[in-house]
Scaffold this motif. Structure first.
Motif, PDB file in Angstrom:
ATOM      1  N   VAL A   7      10.347   0.913   3.198  1.00  0.00           N
ATOM      2  CA  VAL A   7       8.980   0.413   3.120  1.00  0.00           C
ATOM      3  C   VAL A   7       8.131   0.982   4.252  1.00  0.00           C
ATOM      4  CG1 VAL A   7       9.270  -1.735   4.439  1.00  0.00           C
ATOM      5  CG2 VAL A   7       7.644  -1.643   2.546  1.00  0.00           C
ATOM      6  N   SER A   8       8.744   1.347   5.351  1.00  0.00           N
ATOM      7  CA  SER A   8       7.993   1.929   6.469  1.00  0.00           C
ATOM      8  C   SER A   8       7.326   3.241   6.083  1.00  0.00           C
ATOM      9  CB  SER A   8       8.908   2.139   7.683  1.00  0.00           C
ATOM     10  OG  SER A   8       9.965   3.022   7.346  1.00  0.00           O
ATOM     11  N   ASP A   9       7.805   3.910   5.017  1.00  0.00           N
ATOM     12  CA  ASP A   9       7.168   5.138   4.548  1.00  0.00           C
ATOM     13  C   ASP A   9       5.751   4.897   4.028  1.00  0.00           C
ATOM     14  OD1 ASP A   9       9.379   6.577   5.226  1.00  0.00           O
ATOM     15  OD2 ASP A   9       9.848   7.251   3.180  1.00  0.00           O
ATOM     16  N   LEU A  10       5.401   3.623   3.795  1.00  0.00           N
ATOM     17  CA  LEU A  10       4.050   3.320   3.320  1.00  0.00           C
ATOM     18  C   LEU A  10       2.992   3.556   4.396  1.00  0.00           C
ATOM     19  CD1 LEU A  10       4.458   0.171   1.058  1.00  0.00           C
ATOM     20  CD2 LEU A  10       3.981   2.521   0.380  1.00  0.00           C
ATOM     21  N   ARG A  11       3.432   3.809   5.624  1.00  0.00           N
ATOM     22  CA  ARG A  11       2.455   4.180   6.650  1.00  0.00           C
ATOM     23  C   ARG A  11       1.707   5.429   6.201  1.00  0.00           C
ATOM     24  NH1 ARG A  11       7.012   3.247  10.444  1.00  0.00           N
ATOM     25  NH2 ARG A  11       6.797   1.091  11.089  1.00  0.00           N
ATOM     26  N   ASN A  12       2.409   6.275   5.478  1.00  0.00           N
ATOM     27  CA  ASN A  12       1.801   7.465   4.889  1.00  0.00           C
ATOM     28  C   ASN A  12       1.828   7.260   3.367  1.00  0.00           C
ATOM     29  OD1 ASN A  12       0.758   9.941   4.368  1.00  0.00           O
ATOM     30  ND2 ASN A  12       2.537  11.099   5.065  1.00  0.00           N
ATOM     31  N   TYR A  13       1.057   6.263   2.914  1.00  0.00           N
ATOM     32  CA  TYR A  13       1.150   5.815   1.528  1.00  0.00           C
ATOM     33  C   TYR A  13       0.773   6.886   0.509  1.00  0.00           C
ATOM     34  CZ  TYR A  13      -3.886   5.058   1.852  1.00  0.00           C
ATOM     35  OH  TYR A  13      -5.220   5.225   2.021  1.00  0.00           O
ATOM     36  N   ALA A  14      -0.091   7.821   0.870  1.00  0.00           N
ATOM     37  CA  ALA A  14      -0.494   8.858  -0.089  1.00  0.00           C
ATOM     38  C   ALA A  14       0.713   9.677  -0.530  1.00  0.00           C
ATOM     39  CB  ALA A  14      -1.562   9.756   0.515  1.00  0.00           C
ATOM     40  N   THR A  15       1.598   9.965   0.399  1.00  0.00           N
ATOM     41  CA  THR A  15       2.808  10.729   0.064  1.00  0.00           C
ATOM     42  C   THR A  15       3.683   9.946  -0.907  1.00  0.00           C
ATOM     43  OG1 THR A  15       2.755  11.775   2.229  1.00  0.00           O
ATOM     44  CG2 THR A  15       4.829  11.881   1.023  1.00  0.00           C
ATOM     45  N   VAL A  16       3.849   8.662  -0.635  1.00  0.00           N
ATOM     46  CA  VAL A  16       4.674   7.820  -1.507  1.00  0.00           C
ATOM     47  C   VAL A  16       4.044   7.715  -2.886  1.00  0.00           C
ATOM     48  CG1 VAL A  16       5.651   5.517  -1.839  1.00  0.00           C
ATOM     49  CG2 VAL A  16       5.622   6.532   0.452  1.00  0.00           C
ATOM     50  N   LEU A  17       2.732   7.479  -2.942  1.00  0.00           N
ATOM     51  CA  LEU A  17       2.061   7.317  -4.239  1.00  0.00           C
ATOM     52  C   LEU A  17       2.085   8.597  -5.060  1.00  0.00           C
ATOM     53  CD1 LEU A  17      -1.016   5.108  -3.283  1.00  0.00           C
ATOM     54  CD2 LEU A  17       1.169   4.400  -4.279  1.00  0.00           C
ATOM     55  N   ASN A  18       2.093   9.727  -4.422  1.00  0.00           N
ATOM     56  CA  ASN A  18       2.174  10.999  -5.154  1.00  0.00           C
ATOM     57  C   ASN A  18       3.523  11.185  -5.835  1.00  0.00           C
ATOM     58  OD1 ASN A  18      -0.423  11.897  -4.672  1.00  0.00           O
ATOM     59  ND2 ASN A  18       0.127  12.898  -2.751  1.00  0.00           N
TER      60      ASN A  18
END
Length: 88
Positions: A7-18
């Protein structure tokens, strides 16, 4: 293979959403355990439709069982019932 990210990857949420595509959700973990899922909106809408259909089928099954156990209402009885409910 499922896409599992902390969940900490959501700090860079654009990458996750892509990484989210129809049929390819992203699973988020918190403290090493599954916590959240990010899904495409079309997939979510399909899930909601399926959930509603299942709920309807369960209610219809309850009605069928009730009719078999307690007897069925005639068309006239149903009309009278609705008229009484309308007048409440």
């Amino acid at each position: 293979m499922p896409n599992i990210r902390p969940v900490s990857d959501l700090r860079n949420y654009a990458t996750v959403l892509n990484e989210v595509h129809e049929g390819e959700p992203v699973y988020l973990t918190k403290n090493g355990r599954g916590a959240y899922v990010i899904v495409d909106i079309k997939e979510h809408e399909e899930y909601e439709k399926t959930k509603a259909a299942l709920k309807l089928m369960c209610e219809l099954q309850k009605g069928r069982i009730s009719g078999e156990q307690n007897g069925w209402l005639s068309e006239d009885d149903v009309e009278k019932l609705f008229k009484r409910l309308k007048n409440l």
